[in-house]
Design a protein around this motif. Structure first.
Motif, mmCIF file in Angstrom:
data_model
loop_
_atom_site.group_PDB
_atom_site.id
_atom_site.type_symbol
_atom_site.label_atom_id
_atom_site.label_comp_id
_atom_site.label_asym_id
_atom_site.label_seq_id
_atom_site.Cartn_x
_atom_site.Cartn_y
_atom_site.Cartn_z
ATOM 1 N N GLY A 148 -1.027 -3.419 47.219
ATOM 2 C CA GLY A 148 -0.525 -2.306 46.587
ATOM 3 C C GLY A 148 -1.933 -1.590 44.759
ATOM 4 O O GLY A 148 -1.880 -0.922 44.517
ATOM 5 N N THR A 149 -2.291 -2.476 44.708
ATOM 6 C CA THR A 149 -3.603 -2.469 43.321
ATOM 7 C C THR A 149 -4.238 -1.803 44.658
ATOM 8 O O THR A 149 -4.609 -0.513 43.332
ATOM 9 C CB THR A 149 -4.501 -3.467 43.293
ATOM 10 N N ILE B 116 -7.621 -6.513 40.341
ATOM 11 C CA ILE B 116 -8.344 -5.306 40.453
ATOM 12 C C ILE B 116 -9.568 -5.768 40.342
ATOM 13 O O ILE B 116 -10.991 -4.301 41.190
ATOM 14 C CB ILE B 116 -8.257 -5.046 39.065
ATOM 15 N N ALA B 117 -10.584 -6.534 40.314
ATOM 16 C CA ALA B 117 -11.857 -7.120 40.228
ATOM 17 C C ALA B 117 -12.506 -7.587 42.111
ATOM 18 O O ALA B 117 -12.957 -6.834 42.632
ATOM 19 C CB ALA B 117 -12.485 -8.007 39.517
ATOM 20 N N GLN B 118 -11.558 -8.256 42.432
ATOM 21 C CA GLN B 118 -11.249 -8.110 43.601
ATOM 22 C C GLN B 118 -11.533 -6.427 44.537
ATOM 23 O O GLN B 118 -12.219 -6.947 45.479
ATOM 24 C CB GLN B 118 -10.509 -8.530 44.531
ATOM 25 N N VAL B 119 -10.194 -5.692 43.966
ATOM 26 C CA VAL B 119 -10.204 -4.465 44.519
ATOM 27 C C VAL B 119 -11.895 -3.888 44.446
ATOM 28 O O VAL B 119 -12.248 -3.582 45.735
ATOM 29 C CB VAL B 119 -9.234 -3.692 44.262
ATOM 30 N N LEU B 120 -12.145 -3.924 43.046
ATOM 31 C CA LEU B 120 -13.449 -3.149 42.659
ATOM 32 C C LEU B 120 -14.780 -3.846 43.730
ATOM 33 O O LEU B 120 -15.753 -3.401 43.426
ATOM 34 C CB LEU B 120 -13.583 -2.914 41.441
ATOM 35 N N ARG B 121 -14.952 -5.039 44.234
ATOM 36 C CA ARG B 121 -15.490 -5.715 44.613
ATOM 37 C C ARG B 121 -15.803 -5.474 45.802
ATOM 38 O O ARG B 121 -17.128 -5.798 46.670
ATOM 39 C CB ARG B 121 -16.146 -7.252 44.028
ATOM 40 N N ASP B 122 -14.688 -4.798 46.770
ATOM 41 C CA ASP B 122 -15.359 -4.854 47.867
ATOM 42 C C ASP B 122 -15.562 -3.096 48.341
ATOM 43 O O ASP B 122 -15.089 -1.993 47.891
ATOM 44 C CB ASP B 122 -13.687 -4.498 48.629
ATOM 45 N N PRO B 123 -16.839 -2.639 49.257
ATOM 46 C CA PRO B 123 -17.270 -1.608 49.112
ATOM 47 C C PRO B 123 -16.556 -0.945 49.936
ATOM 48 O O PRO B 123 -17.132 0.321 49.473
ATOM 49 C CB PRO B 123 -18.900 -2.359 49.795
ATOM 50 N N ASN B 124 -16.171 -1.323 50.448
ATOM 51 C CA ASN B 124 -15.383 -0.753 51.737
ATOM 52 C C ASN B 124 -13.858 0.510 50.616
ATOM 53 O O ASN B 124 -13.607 1.009 50.951
ATOM 54 C CB ASN B 124 -14.639 -1.414 52.849
ATOM 55 N N ALA C 100 -3.382 7.971 34.812
ATOM 56 C CA ALA C 100 -3.043 7.215 33.559
ATOM 57 C C ALA C 100 -2.677 5.578 34.099
ATOM 58 O O ALA C 100 -3.019 4.713 34.324
ATOM 59 C CB ALA C 100 -3.869 7.709 31.728
ATOM 60 N N SER C 101 -1.438 6.295 34.441
ATOM 61 C CA SER C 101 -0.526 5.010 34.933
ATOM 62 C C SER C 101 -0.445 4.282 36.239
ATOM 63 O O SER C 101 -0.436 3.726 36.359
ATOM 64 C CB SER C 101 0.690 6.308 34.785
ATOM 65 N N GLY C 102 -1.652 4.800 36.957
ATOM 66 C CA GLY C 102 -1.708 4.512 37.850
ATOM 67 C C GLY C 102 -3.092 2.666 38.016
ATOM 68 O O GLY C 102 -2.987 2.215 38.878
ATOM 69 N N LEU C 103 -3.949 3.784 36.732
ATOM 70 C CA LEU C 103 -4.683 2.525 36.194
ATOM 71 C C LEU C 103 -4.164 1.908 35.660
ATOM 72 O O LEU C 103 -4.191 -0.083 36.139
ATOM 73 C CB LEU C 103 -5.607 2.977 35.307
ATOM 74 N N LEU C 104 -2.973 2.140 34.727
ATOM 75 C CA LEU C 104 -2.018 1.281 34.270
ATOM 76 C C LEU C 104 -0.967 -0.315 35.643
ATOM 77 O O LEU C 104 -0.929 -1.464 35.152
ATOM 78 C CB LEU C 104 -1.266 1.177 33.411
ATOM 79 N N ALA C 105 -0.759 0.557 36.359
ATOM 80 C CA ALA C 105 -0.046 0.311 37.853
ATOM 81 C C ALA C 105 -0.446 -0.866 37.951
ATOM 82 O O ALA C 105 -0.731 -2.078 39.207
ATOM 83 C CB ALA C 105 0.993 1.345 37.886
ATOM 84 N N SER C 106 -2.173 -0.668 38.225
ATOM 85 C CA SER C 106 -2.842 -1.100 39.238
ATOM 86 C C SER C 106 -2.840 -3.152 38.525
ATOM 87 O O SER C 106 -3.519 -4.029 39.640
ATOM 88 C CB SER C 106 -4.189 -0.982 39.479
#
Length: 406
Positions: free
Chosen positions: A345-346, A212-220, A68-74
């Protein structure tokens, strides 16, 4: 992909080694804080009169809080200078660990474990991010090997010493020791860890949700997350209940348990360095496939040690430590290079959350699969081996799809 990006922090080779040693020390206390709970299982279940499932929840509480803290820290990790953020989180982790030692009841210990997870759950991601920021990919296998020695040192010295101290005082004492070491490392880190803010200039004015969106949009990135989840789930389907099984079924006494961690930790202290160097020499993916394939053998055997001699059990558990933890060296070197440097980091924090979720879910699944018969013996532990092997094989298949920034 693009050239692997490390931010120019102008540190010498000797300073790099000092940095790695301090980061390994921080990782040591973080891992020991989590690991010490598992061999303390018999003492805690007796002290608080709780079931094995409730003990599993105590283990899982830390990992779920960490997730949970990791999700918040992202939302914020790439918006702050790395050194300052690491120092603040680590100091709060030390305070939470001290609170674990002071806990008088199961409920207060649960609360302290949640707090330790909230602050400590991001430390691994921060450490791996700093290593990726400073150390080029060509040397990163060796650097990850140094960081992974923290696991070895915690099992060689930390866990046996903690169990010895607990046996001759109380279960509270190991947490006091971990907190004390952590406060000392906070001071040392102030002088050794350099300022790291190159990512602040690279990311521009991107908002936290956009990052976060940029990280999650990357399939890799998504492939890397799935890989991490499967790797961790495989190990922690078995690990939390090793001590309980070895005492209940395999016939080991409480004084024998430290030998398991001493032998396994001593072996990994050397194997981690070898695996790290070979990962840089022959390739991270190839080394991962070799180590993960060999790891299937001790994964299958460790839940079948009932009736075996003490020597046979020590050989199996040592191989388990060496190869199950050894997978993580090339594996995390690959994962650290799978993230876009400007959002590293994210990415690493979300990956840490994924790993924490895997630890917690695996511990819960294992806790509900195993049960005790009327004689007090553990049953169905072999099912944990089956799950571990399946997830280990899936991780090996996913690893082939990971692309690295190099």
């Amino acid at each position: 992909m693009d050239a692997d990006k490390t931010w120019d922090v102008n540190i010498s080779t000797s300073r790099e080694w000092a940095l790695l040693l301090i980061l390994a020390g921080i990782q040591f206390t973080h891992i020991l804080d989590f690991m010490i709970m598992m061999p303390l299982g018999p003492q805690l279940t007796q002290a608080f009169s709780i079931s094995d499932a409730k003990f599993g929840l105590l283990v899982s509480a830390y990992t779920f809080a960490a997730g949970a803290s990791g999700l918040l820290a992202s939302l914020y990790i790439d918006r702050f200078e790395r050194r300052r953020l690491l120092l603040v989180l680590y100091f709060l982790f030390a305070v939470a660990t001290l609170a674990c030692g002071l806990a008088p009841t199961y409920e207060t210990l649960m609360g302290a474990r949640v707090a330790a997870g909230l602050f400590g759950g991001i430390l691994s991601a921060m450490i791996q991010t700093i290593v990726a920021d400073v150390v080029p990919f060509a040397r990163r296998g060796k650097a990850m090997g140094v960081i992974m020695t923290s696991f070895s040192v915690s099992t060689v010295m930390g866990v046996p010493l903690g169990l010895f101290v607990a046996a001759h005082s109380s279960w509270h004492t190991p947490f006091f020791g971990i907190a004390g070491i952590s406060f000392v490392l906070v001071v040392a880190a102030i002088y050794v860890i350099p300022t790291l803010q190159g990512h602040l200039h690279a990311r521009g004015e991107t908002g936290p949700l956009q990052g976060i969106a940029q990280v999650l949009r990357d399939p890799n990135h998504l492939i890397a997350f799935c890989f991490s989840f499967c790797m961790i789930f495989a190990g922690f389907s078995i690990i939390p209940y090793i001590t309980i099984y070895m005492q209940a079924n395999a016939g080991l006494s409480p004084s024998d348990i430290p030998l398991i961690y001493l032998a396994g930790g001593a072996a990994t202290l050397f194997s981690a360095q070898i695996i790290g160097k070979l990962s840089d020499k022959i390739g991270k993916l190839k080394m991962l496939q070799i180590i993960a394939t060999i790891a299937i053998i001790p994964m299958a055997l460790i839940t079948q040690t009932e009736g075996m001699s003490k020597i046979a059990i020590l050989i199996i558990t040592t191989c388990f430590f060496v190869f199950v933890s050894g997978r993580m060296i090339p594996g995390m070197a690959m994962v650290s290079a799978a993230g876009n440097p400007k959002n590293r980091g994210t990415f690493m924090t979300l990956n840490s959350s994924m790993q924490s979720a895997a630890m917690g879910l695996a511990a819960l699944v294992g806790g509900h699969l195993i049960e005790r018969n009327v004689e007090g013996l553990i049953e169905n532990y072999w099912l944990c081996s089956v799950i571990a092997i399946v997830f280990n094989v899936i991780a090996m298949l996913i690893a082939r799809q990971i692309k690295v920034y190099r």
